[in-house]
Each structure stands twice: as structure tokens, then as C-alpha cells.
Design a protein around this motif. Structure first.
Motif, PDB file in Angstrom:
ATOM      1  N   ASP A 110       0.826  -1.211   0.000  1.00 19.36           N
ATOM      2  CA  ASP A 110       0.000   0.000   0.000  1.00 19.36           C
ATOM      3  C   ASP A 110       0.859   1.260   0.000  1.00 19.36           C
ATOM      4  O   ASP A 110       2.025   1.248   0.433  1.00 19.36           O
ATOM      5  CB  ASP A 110      -0.910   0.024   1.232  1.00 19.36           C
ATOM      6  CG  ASP A 110      -2.000  -1.034   1.163  1.00 19.36           C
ATOM      7  OD1 ASP A 110      -2.395  -1.399   0.046  1.00 19.36           O
ATOM      8  OD2 ASP A 110      -2.446  -1.489   2.234  1.00 19.36           O
ATOM      9  N   THR A 111       0.274   2.346  -0.447  1.00 17.40           N
ATOM     10  CA  THR A 111       0.933   3.648  -0.396  1.00 17.40           C
ATOM     11  C   THR A 111       1.334   3.987   1.039  1.00 17.40           C
ATOM     12  O   THR A 111       0.550   3.804   1.978  1.00 17.40           O
ATOM     13  CB  THR A 111      -0.006   4.744  -0.945  1.00 17.40           C
ATOM     14  OG1 THR A 111      -0.250   4.498  -2.333  1.00 17.40           O
ATOM     15  CG2 THR A 111       0.607   6.128  -0.775  1.00 17.40           C
ATOM     16  N   GLY A 112       2.557   4.452   1.211  1.00 15.15           N
ATOM     17  CA  GLY A 112       3.047   4.832   2.533  1.00 15.15           C
ATOM     18  C   GLY A 112       3.839   3.750   3.241  1.00 15.15           C
ATOM     19  O   GLY A 112       4.523   4.032   4.231  1.00 15.15           O
ATOM     20  N   VAL A 113       3.771   2.511   2.741  1.00 14.94           N
ATOM     21  CA  VAL A 113       4.515   1.406   3.351  1.00 14.94           C
ATOM     22  C   VAL A 113       5.983   1.495   2.944  1.00 14.94           C
ATOM     23  O   VAL A 113       6.305   1.797   1.788  1.00 14.94           O
ATOM     24  CB  VAL A 113       3.925   0.052   2.917  1.00 14.94           C
ATOM     25  CG1 VAL A 113       4.824  -1.105   3.348  1.00 14.94           C
ATOM     26  CG2 VAL A 113       2.528  -0.122   3.486  1.00 14.94           C
ATOM     27  N   ALA A 114       6.879   1.252   3.889  1.00 16.37           N
ATOM     28  CA  ALA A 114       8.314   1.217   3.591  1.00 16.37           C
ATOM     29  C   ALA A 114       8.671  -0.163   3.055  1.00 16.37           C
ATOM     30  O   ALA A 114       8.596  -1.156   3.790  1.00 16.37           O
ATOM     31  CB  ALA A 114       9.133   1.545   4.834  1.00 16.37           C
ATOM     32  N   LEU A 115       9.021  -0.242   1.787  1.00 17.91           N
ATOM     33  CA  LEU A 115       9.347  -1.523   1.165  1.00 17.91           C
ATOM     34  C   LEU A 115      10.681  -2.055   1.674  1.00 17.91           C
ATOM     35  O   LEU A 115      10.845  -3.242   1.929  1.00 17.91           O
ATOM     36  CB  LEU A 115       9.378  -1.358  -0.357  1.00 17.91           C
ATOM     37  CG  LEU A 115       9.569  -2.613  -1.186  1.00 17.91           C
ATOM     38  CD1 LEU A 115       8.452  -3.620  -0.930  1.00 17.91           C
ATOM     39  CD2 LEU A 115       9.639  -2.269  -2.675  1.00 17.91           C
ATOM     40  N   PHE A 116      11.650  -1.173   1.831  1.00 17.55           N
ATOM     41  CA  PHE A 116      12.957  -1.487   2.408  1.00 17.55           C
ATOM     42  C   PHE A 116      13.585  -0.167   2.817  1.00 17.55           C
ATOM     43  O   PHE A 116      12.974   0.894   2.644  1.00 17.55           O
ATOM     44  CB  PHE A 116      13.853  -2.255   1.415  1.00 17.55           C
ATOM     45  CG  PHE A 116      14.074  -1.563   0.105  1.00 17.55           C
ATOM     46  CD1 PHE A 116      15.133  -0.679  -0.069  1.00 17.55           C
ATOM     47  CD2 PHE A 116      13.237  -1.795  -0.982  1.00 17.55           C
ATOM     48  CE1 PHE A 116      15.345  -0.027  -1.273  1.00 17.55           C
ATOM     49  CE2 PHE A 116      13.446  -1.162  -2.203  1.00 17.55           C
ATOM     50  CZ  PHE A 116      14.495  -0.281  -2.347  1.00 17.55           C
ATOM     51  N   SER A 117      14.779  -0.212   3.358  1.00 25.02           N
ATOM     52  CA  SER A 117      15.492   1.011   3.744  1.00 25.02           C
ATOM     53  C   SER A 117      16.888   1.004   3.142  1.00 25.02           C
ATOM     54  O   SER A 117      17.476  -0.058   2.929  1.00 25.02           O
ATOM     55  CB  SER A 117      15.589   1.134   5.269  1.00 25.02           C
ATOM     56  OG  SER A 117      14.311   1.319   5.847  1.00 25.02           O
ATOM     57  N   ILE A 118      17.387   2.197   2.861  1.00 20.68           N
ATOM     58  CA  ILE A 118      18.752   2.366   2.362  1.00 20.68           C
ATOM     59  C   ILE A 118      19.553   3.144   3.397  1.00 20.68           C
ATOM     60  O   ILE A 118      19.067   4.144   3.940  1.00 20.68           O
ATOM     61  CB  ILE A 118      18.757   3.126   1.020  1.00 20.68           C
ATOM     62  CG1 ILE A 118      17.965   2.356  -0.042  1.00 20.68           C
ATOM     63  CG2 ILE A 118      20.181   3.355   0.529  1.00 20.68           C
ATOM     64  CD1 ILE A 118      17.904   3.052  -1.389  1.00 20.68           C
ATOM     65  N   ILE A 119      20.756   2.687   3.690  1.00 18.08           N
ATOM     66  CA  ILE A 119      21.632   3.430   4.600  1.00 18.08           C
ATOM     67  C   ILE A 119      22.019   4.733   3.911  1.00 18.08           C
ATOM     68  O   ILE A 119      22.495   4.728   2.774  1.00 18.08           O
ATOM     69  CB  ILE A 119      22.875   2.606   4.961  1.00 18.08           C
ATOM     70  CG1 ILE A 119      22.458   1.325   5.681  1.00 18.08           C
ATOM     71  CG2 ILE A 119      23.821   3.412   5.844  1.00 18.08           C
ATOM     72  CD1 ILE A 119      23.595   0.360   5.927  1.00 18.08           C
ATOM     73  N   ARG A 120      21.810   5.840   4.574  1.00 17.81           N
ATOM     74  CA  ARG A 120      21.947   7.140   3.900  1.00 17.81           C
ATOM     75  C   ARG A 120      23.381   7.491   3.523  1.00 17.81           C
ATOM     76  O   ARG A 120      23.612   8.212   2.552  1.00 17.81           O
ATOM     77  CB  ARG A 120      21.368   8.247   4.784  1.00 17.81           C
ATOM     78  CG  ARG A 120      22.151   8.539   6.042  1.00 17.81           C
ATOM     79  CD  ARG A 120      21.588   9.714   6.793  1.00 17.81           C
ATOM     80  NE  ARG A 120      22.412  10.059   7.946  1.00 17.81           N
ATOM     81  CZ  ARG A 120      22.171  11.103   8.737  1.00 17.81           C
ATOM     82  NH1 ARG A 120      21.133  11.876   8.509  1.00 17.81           N
ATOM     83  NH2 ARG A 120      22.970  11.365   9.755  1.00 17.81           N
TER      84      ARG A 120
END
Length: 239
Positions: A110-120
Motif C-alpha cells: 500500500d501507499t506509505g509502506v516502507a518496502l525497504f530502507s537504504i543506509i543514507r
């Protein structure tokens, strides 16, 4: 025998979910996608990016000596000169599209869900492996060691889903409704002539259909630097 590891988190050296793609096959390292001088392009000609756009006088991947960063006091400079990569990659879903899983699959989020994260910020070999030497040992912490040691959640930039285009599909578009265009949109802060910091990441789904007999989709990658005003709005200088 082999070592056994108890991991609660994992750092991947490639993009998750996007696999079975032309040129890259199952694994797509982020750097390989966005640092290609032969495959990366500037945006096409549009109202926002006209043919007279100043950036068209500079290659999409400029020489490192030509990179110009924009810092918190560079309001007169405003626009950075840094890597700008837009490209398209043809892929195929690995999943059996006719199946219905208990939980939504990555392309059904769904819109707004974090699919994954990237280290900045970039991390080095020792931070990635969780060890102080190149030899594998039973005390290795893996990427989990870095994740647990992170002192701020802001070190991880969520790749947030935008599925709003599905709202226009007649009869609804949740399960068994497939995006044929997936855009990975990554905006970053060019901190100096060598260092980038990822500020925002979105995964945008578009061009939906319900044909489970076709497994193809196109991955669009957009990787670009933020200008001074955009960095101010996103509080990138204060983090």
C-alpha cells in the motif's frame, strides 16, 4: 563444520525485490545502476527540463573534478553539479502472479509502506561484514552489528511505496493487479566532491493491469541531487 549465525537484521549489497532484470540478472548493486556513464541519461525534454536547461551542457555523470557541492551557506550557488542518472531496465517478476499469498507481495504494498530502507551514508567493508579483518570468523557480527550500533533512525532512509495510480483502475486494484512500470526515485545531497548522502527514496507503481499470464515490468531508475532550496525544505543540512 560451518558457522551458524543468529541474525535479526541484514545489510544487502544489492537492491531487494528487483531481480530477473536484463543486464543484471538476479542482483542489482545500486552503484552499478546509477554510476554508469554509458547507460545513465539526463531527464528527457519536458516543461520542467527544457532543451535549454543548463544541466544539458554537462554529462549526466560528470568527472569528479567537475563536481560542485552545495552546502548550507551556498545559497548563491543554489544548484549542484553532480551525478544525475535516469535509465530504464526491463525485468520479469519472479513470483507466480496467479497465486494469492497470505501477505501482500512487494508489488502489492500500500501507499506509505516502507518496502525497504537504504543506509543514507556509504559504509566501509568492516561495517558491512561486522568484522575487523578479511578472514571469516565465528565472532563476525555481519551487517547486523552496524544496524544495532546505529545511533539514529535517520541513518536509514525508507523506500516508501506510492501506489496512488492504482486508484484509477476500474473495479479496484489491490490483489492480482500488477504494476508494469516501477520507478525507484532516489534524491540525494552532494556533500562534497566525493560524498553523497541519500535524503529521500520512493518506489512508485504505475501502469497497472490484471494479466497474470504476463510477468514483465519495466524498472525506471531516477537518481539525482537536490538543489539548495530542496535541501532546506527536507532539513538535509541539519541532520
Amino acid at each position: 563444520g560451518s558457522h551458524a549465525y543468529d541474525l535479526e537484521s541484514l545489510i544487502l549489497p544489492y537492491l531487494p525485490y528487483f531481480s530477473n532484470c536484463r543486464e543484471f540478472d538476479s542482483y542489482i548493486p545500486l552503484w552499478a545502476v546509477v554510476e554508469s556513464a554509458t547507460e545513465c541519461n539526463l531527464p528527457g525534454v519536458t516543461k520542467d527540463f527544457p532543451s535549454s536547461w543548463w544541466r544539458r551542457n554537462i554529462p549526466s555523470i560528470p568527472h569528479q573534478d567537475d563536481v560542485i557541492a552545495v552546502g548550507p551557506f551556498d545559497f548563491m550557488r543554489f544548484y549542484p553539479v553532480a551525478d544525475w542518472c535516469e535509465r530504464k531496465i526491463r525485468c520479469n517478476y519472479d513470483e507466480n502472479l496467479s497465486d494469492i499469498d497470505m501477505a501482500p507481495r512487494w508489488f502489492e504494498g500500500d501507499t506509505g509502506v516502507a518496502l525497504f530502507s537504504i543506509i543514507r551514508d556509504p559504509i566501509n567493508y568492516n561495517e558491512y561484514t561486522g568484522r575487523d579483518r578479511s578472514i571469516i570468523g565465528k565472532a563476525d557480527g555481519g551487517g547486523q552489528k552496524y544496524v544495532k550500533a546505529a545511533n539514529s533512525i535517520e541513518q536509514f532512509v525508507p523506500a516508501t511505496i506510492d501506489r496512488s495510480a492504482a486508484l484509477s483502475i476500474e473495479g479496484g486494484c489491490t490483489i492480482l493487479c500488477f504494476p508494469r512500470k516501477v520507478t525507484l526515485d532516489i534524491a540525494y545531497y552532494q556533500m562534497d566532491h566525493k560524498t553523497k548522502r541519500i535524503v529521500q527514496t520512493n518506489v512508485i507503481y504505475d501502469e497497472f493491469d490484471k494479466d497474470f499470464t504476463s510477468d514483465d515490468y519495466e524498472l525506471h531508475v531516477k537518481f539525482y541531487p537536490l538543489n539548495y532550496q530542496e535541501l532546506i525544505i527536507k532539513f538535509a543540512f541539519s541532520r
